[in-house]
Design an enzyme around this catalytic site. Structure first.
Site, PDB file in Angstrom:
ATOM      1  N   GLY A   1       1.730  -0.246  11.282  1.00 38.94           N
ATOM      2  CA  GLY A   1       1.251  -1.068  12.377  1.00 38.94           C
ATOM      3  C   GLY A   1       0.803  -2.423  11.865  1.00 38.94           C
ATOM      4  O   GLY A   1       1.110  -3.462  12.449  1.00 38.94           O
ATOM      5  N   ALA A   2       0.073  -2.402  10.740  1.00 42.08           N
ATOM      6  CA  ALA A   2      -0.436  -3.647  10.157  1.00 42.08           C
ATOM      7  C   ALA A   2      -1.005  -3.336   8.784  1.00 42.08           C
ATOM      8  O   ALA A   2      -1.158  -2.174   8.396  1.00 42.08           O
ATOM      9  CB  ALA A   2      -1.503  -4.265  11.049  1.00 42.08           C
ATOM     10  N   MET A   3      -1.345  -4.399   8.039  1.00 41.47           N
ATOM     11  CA  MET A   3      -1.920  -4.256   6.694  1.00 41.47           C
ATOM     12  C   MET A   3      -2.955  -5.332   6.459  1.00 41.47           C
ATOM     13  O   MET A   3      -2.729  -6.510   6.731  1.00 41.47           O
ATOM     14  CB  MET A   3      -0.807  -4.356   5.647  1.00 41.47           C
ATOM     15  N   GLU A   4      -4.076  -4.918   5.877  1.00 38.10           N
ATOM     16  CA  GLU A   4      -5.287  -5.745   5.831  1.00 38.10           C
ATOM     17  C   GLU A   4      -5.365  -6.692   4.653  1.00 38.10           C
ATOM     18  O   GLU A   4      -6.453  -6.930   4.113  1.00 38.10           O
ATOM     19  CB  GLU A   4      -6.517  -4.830   5.817  1.00 38.10           C
ATOM     20  N   ASN A   5      -4.266  -7.277   4.215  1.00 36.64           N
ATOM     21  CA  ASN A   5      -4.327  -8.220   3.108  1.00 36.64           C
ATOM     22  C   ASN A   5      -5.344  -9.317   3.413  1.00 36.64           C
ATOM     23  O   ASN A   5      -5.221 -10.002   4.428  1.00 36.64           O
ATOM     24  CB  ASN A   5      -2.952  -8.861   2.893  1.00 36.64           C
TER      25      ASN A   5
ATOM     26  N   HIS B   1     -11.352  -4.159   8.104  1.00 36.39           N
ATOM     27  CA  HIS B   1     -11.007  -3.899   6.702  1.00 36.39           C
ATOM     28  C   HIS B   1     -11.454  -5.029   5.774  1.00 36.39           C
ATOM     29  O   HIS B   1     -11.593  -4.802   4.564  1.00 36.39           O
ATOM     30  CB  HIS B   1      -9.496  -3.749   6.560  1.00 36.39           C
TER      31      HIS B   1
ATOM     32  N   HIS C   1      -9.031  -3.570  13.936  1.00 32.19           N
ATOM     33  CA  HIS C   1      -8.973  -2.594  12.840  1.00 32.19           C
ATOM     34  C   HIS C   1      -8.763  -3.319  11.507  1.00 32.19           C
ATOM     35  O   HIS C   1      -9.495  -3.090  10.535  1.00 32.19           O
ATOM     36  CB  HIS C   1      -7.824  -1.621  13.130  1.00 32.19           C
ATOM     37  N   GLU C   2      -7.762  -4.218  11.483  1.00 30.34           N
ATOM     38  CA  GLU C   2      -7.484  -4.935  10.235  1.00 30.34           C
ATOM     39  C   GLU C   2      -8.623  -5.880   9.867  1.00 30.34           C
ATOM     40  O   GLU C   2      -8.938  -6.050   8.685  1.00 30.34           O
ATOM     41  CB  GLU C   2      -6.169  -5.705  10.344  1.00 30.34           C
TER      42      GLU C   2
ATOM     43  N   GLU D   1       0.829  -1.206   0.000  1.00 34.22           N
ATOM     44  CA  GLU D   1       0.000   0.000   0.000  1.00 34.22           C
ATOM     45  C   GLU D   1       0.867   1.262   0.000  1.00 34.22           C
ATOM     46  O   GLU D   1       1.788   1.366   0.808  1.00 34.22           O
ATOM     47  CB  GLU D   1      -0.917  -0.002   1.232  1.00 34.22           C
TER      48      GLU D   1
END
Length: 849
Positions: free
Chosen positions: A270-274, A308, A304-305, A136
């Protein structure tokens, strides 16, 4: 590279022309473990992409995206194209398209050390290699050829060949394996930026989530070196609680099959919503004792993720203008989910005090923008992952829930998912469904809250009769744009035992410059009037004089933790706005922070107190204020309950604020074991916390750093060592740190961050003065030559903010005036740093007066 910065207009034109039927991506990652480095150029892996797509206008031209050191071959509809003619380093020109097309690109793509694309990490503890992808907003093109924009969704099939003994994961489940090659199931239609591959000798734990007929395989992974610290059971607990809640309130089953969560090294976010393969920074695996606030932050990120998966992955914005459509919702749902479904039922306190502080800062910068932003290109998109898009947007949604009602809000979300599943949307799509279910005028609400920038200030104005009862209580609203606010106003009395307790409350719709809250007329005289009680709206709170005087003496006596957090937040905003001297905030902190029961709020107060001393206190008061902070920290540390989270928090704050010989002797004694504080376990992470200030003040040397690394010869220990080495109070050390970050690009993203953090010590202003002028000489070259993430880190981190004088402002203004054509994203970063410095100088002047 030419064309690397894709514009919105180009993306719109391409989306009008093309539709994508599917990708097959074949990656060979065996080169990741080759011992020899390439003789020249970066280490690469082979990437072969087969891309099937249609063109609305046969014969038209377009382009595919790819950032790679070299391309072996390009074939379009069976016709070989010359890579030297069609590939310019970031784009592949496609001419003479047919109605139906097949593009095959065979390329050598580069492993990354910057956290973008295919990141390669070598664990110094055992030499193992770990890979993961991070895309992203637009770095999938660093791994495979594609159409890199969110509205050209497609199904994907990944095939990965990996070294012997490795595990590999992608968005889909592993479908087959032959030798070293895994083939993964085709995904649902998703955008390029949320595709994912994770590969390496990861430690992997599994579980299962079931709800009725739905079964979701769960997995969680980390480096082998962190396995002994990995509390996967708690990760799975929060995951299952989140799935329970979101299935209930969204009424749409999780659409992506399995649910893996990877905690990976050197992560920029922090993180990624793959979908099906969420990635997190590995710092969420705690190597030592941490407070519940840390577990709450991790749990918030997990939810949060997960949110998403619906807001962002199932339904995706068409372009980055509407980034908020996913990030604001996910940020709101993170706190909402914690309160509704987990043990962290006070999460709105953290939201009010911490997340909104991020939003308030961002919304007062010269780069502030509406929640729905004007994003012209990918560079601008990268910078819009900010406090407006996340925290302000989430706060605005909290206001929306108060405005339309919880059930209408959730019903709108349910209809939104069903109407737009696997598609792309804009603001109008969401407003339409919310207006439909609520009956409210969403156009006017959107104009006021989503399409204008800036934060309002709300102040109570109260008059009393001869008996001391309220004759009128009005709320005064200030700001460039006066908005409609749904607020609660709370009246608090002071009890005989010193407690501040609410005895009256009224909700009102505040609109315009002055709104009377008629319901509170006749109430007894309050000691404290709290506008925006319960934090229903997004605003800065101000106080009348009587309320402010009450807080000076009795802030710690506020019994409600959310009300207390709101008051602390308001006092900090007064300090940042130079309406309250920094010395007053520090006096309030020293008098009342010790009574703060919410450890997350306490940690935020510690950070703000340090900022008040290093940035906002008058220069002539800094040294004395710093000594007072450290003395207060030691006092609270000694009275804290042994073994408590409060004790641990005050111990860390003592290290951060230490400035005297006595402070250093205590920290040294705690490290060596000659000093002891009952209940305080000086674990490895705390040891590094204690060592850093000792090094920065010359009370510990390079040998001490080396000895500590010998105790903790791990990836985490290496980052701490680099930070400590750069913190040493020596001109030669600062030159080395500057050269490592500015003159070289060999450091990984994590070590760049550690070096900058170590170099920029507030106690070393004189040592750092030499770099103020050099900063403005190098930043354009940094921006042009480095990846955007490293560029952001260096431009922000190396700004001479510690040279807090009008001369630095003048130098900044001179650079801005001389570089009107510099990259807009670079100018934005410099403008933001300038604004922070100007704010600090105003606060210093206020403190001095």
């Amino acid at each position: 590279m030419p064309g690397e910065n894709l514009s919105r207009d180009e993306a719109h034109e391409r989306a009008e022309l093309l539709s994508v039927d599917g990708y097959e991506v074949v990656l060979d990652l065996r080169s990741a473990v080759e011992e020899a480095e390439p003789a020249e150029g970066p280490r690469t892996f082979r990437s072969v992409t087969t891309l099937r797509f249609r063109a609305a206008v046969p014969g038209a031209s377009s382009f595919a995206d790819l950032i790679a050191p070299s391309v072996n071959s390009v074939t379009l509809n069976g016709r070989a194209l010359d890579p030297a003619e069609v590939f310019d380093g970031s784009r592949i020109a496609l001419d003479g398209l047919a109605a139906e097309n097949v593009l095959v690109v065979d390329a050598n793509c580069a492993y990354s050390r910057t956290g973008e694309g295919m990141h390669r990490f070598v664990d110094p503890e055992d030499g193992e290699v770990y890979l993961y992808t991070q895309y992203e907003p637009a770095d999938a093109r660093r791994v495979y050829a594609n159409f890199e924009q969110p509205d050209l969704k497609a199904p994907y099939r990944f095939e990965v060949t990996a070294p012997e003994g490795w595990q590999v994961w992608s968005n889909g489940v592993e479908e087959s394996r032959e030798g070293l090659t895994r083939r993964f199931a085709e995904t649902a239609p998703i955008s390029t930026y949320i595709t994912c591959v994770v590969a390496g000798p990861y430690h992997y734990v599994t579980d299962t989530y079931t709800r009725g007929d739905l079964t979701i395989p769960l997995g969680a992974m980390c480096r082998k070196g962190l396995a002994k610290h990995f509390d996967a059971d708690d990760v799975f607990l929060i995951t299952k609680q989140g799935f329970d809640l979101f299935h209930e309130i969204f009424d749409y089953p999780y659409p992506f099959g399995k649910y893996d969560q990877a905690f990976v090294p050197e992560y920029n976010l922090g993180a990624m919503e793959n979908p099906g393969m969420v990635t997190f920074k590995e710092e969420y695996i705690f190597r030592g004792k941490v407070t519940q606030a840390s577990y709450e932050r991790r749990s918030n990120t997990i939810l949060h993720e997960m949110a998403h998966m619906w807001f962002g992955d199932l339904v995706t914005m068409k372009w980055w203008d509407d980034l908020w459509l996913k990030e604001s919702f996910a940020d709101f749902m993170g706190s909402f989910g914690l309160v509704e479904a987990t043990r962290f039922d006070q999460a709105w306190v953290s939201f009010a005090n911490s997340r909104k502080a991020w939003a308030y800062r961002a919304d007062q910068l010269p780069s502030t923008h509406p929640v729905t932003a004007d994003i012209r290109d990918l560079e601008a998109a990268k910078l819009n992952f900010d406090g407006i898009t996340y925290a302000k947007g989430a706060a605005v949604l909290k206001q929306l829930v108060a405005y339309v009602g919880r059930e209408a809000f959730l019903e709108g979300a349910r209809r939104y998912f069903k109407a737009h599943a696997y598609g792309n949307t804009t603001l109008d799509d969401l407003l339409s469904v919310l207006g439909e279910v609520s009956g409210r005028d969403m156009a006017e609400w959107s104009r006021a809250w989503l399409q204008t920038a800036g934060v309002n200030a709300l102040t109570p104005a109260v008059t009393y009769d001869a008996d001391g009862r309220v004759t009128e209580l009005a709320v005064l609203q200030e700001g460039d744009e006066l908005r409609p606010h749904r607020v609660a106003v709370g009246l608090y009395r002071l009890e005989a035992d010193g407690a501040l307790v609410r005895y009256a409350r009224a909700e009102a719709d505040v609109a315009g410059a002055r709104t009377v809250v008629a319901e509170l007329a006749g109430a007894e005289r309050p000691a404290l009037v709290l506008v925006n009680d319960e934090d229903l709206t997004y605003c800065k709170i101000r106080f009348d004089e009587g309320s402010l005087e009450t807080l000076r003496g009795h802030l710690g006596g506020l019994t409600d933790p959310l009300a207390r957090a709101l008051c602390w937040s308001a006092l900090w905003n007064l300090t940042r706005d130079a309406l309250m001297p920094a010395r007053d905030f520090l006096s309030l902190f020293l008098a009342h922070a010790g009574r703060e029961s919410d450890v997350g709020v306490l940690q935020m107060l510690h950070a703000q107190a340090l900022t008040a001393v290093t940035r906002y206190a008058a220069p002539e008061r800094r040294e004395a204020s710093g000594r007072e902070l450290a003395a207060g920290a030691l006092r609270e540390l000694r009275v804290a309950e042994p073994g408590s989270e409060s004790q641990l928090t005050w111990a860390r704050f003592l290290a951060a604020s230490a400035s005297s010989e006595g402070d250093f002797q205590l920290l040294l004694g705690l490290l060596e074991g000659s000093a002891r504080i009952d209940g305080l376990d000086v674990d490895q992470e705390l040891r590094w916390d204690f060592l850093l200030p000792l090094v920065a003040h010359g009370a510990a040397d390079e040998d001490a750093i080396g000895a500590e690394l010998a105790r903790d010869d791990t990836a985490s220990g290496k980052r701490h060592q680099v930070r400590c080495l750069a913190a040493r109070p020596s001109a030669a050390v600062k030159d080395q740190a500057w050269a490592a970050v500015v003159a070289s690009d060999t450091l990984s993203n994590a070590l760049v961050e550690a070096t900058i953090d170590g170099m920029q010590q507030p106690s070393q202003r004189e040592l750092l003065a030499a770099y103020a002028g050099r900063y403005f000489e190098v930043i354009e070259g940094i921006w042009a030559d480095r990846s955007i993430q490293i560029g952001i880190d260096v431009v922000k981190g190396m700004y001479p903010s510690l040279q807090d004088s009008p001369a630095t402002l003048e130098a900044t203004d001179a650079w801005l005036a001389a570089r009107p054509d510099a990259a807009p994203a670079l100018r934005r970063l410099v403008l933001e740093s300038r604004d922070d410095l100007a704010r600090a100088l105003r606060a210093q002047a206020r403190d001095a007066s």
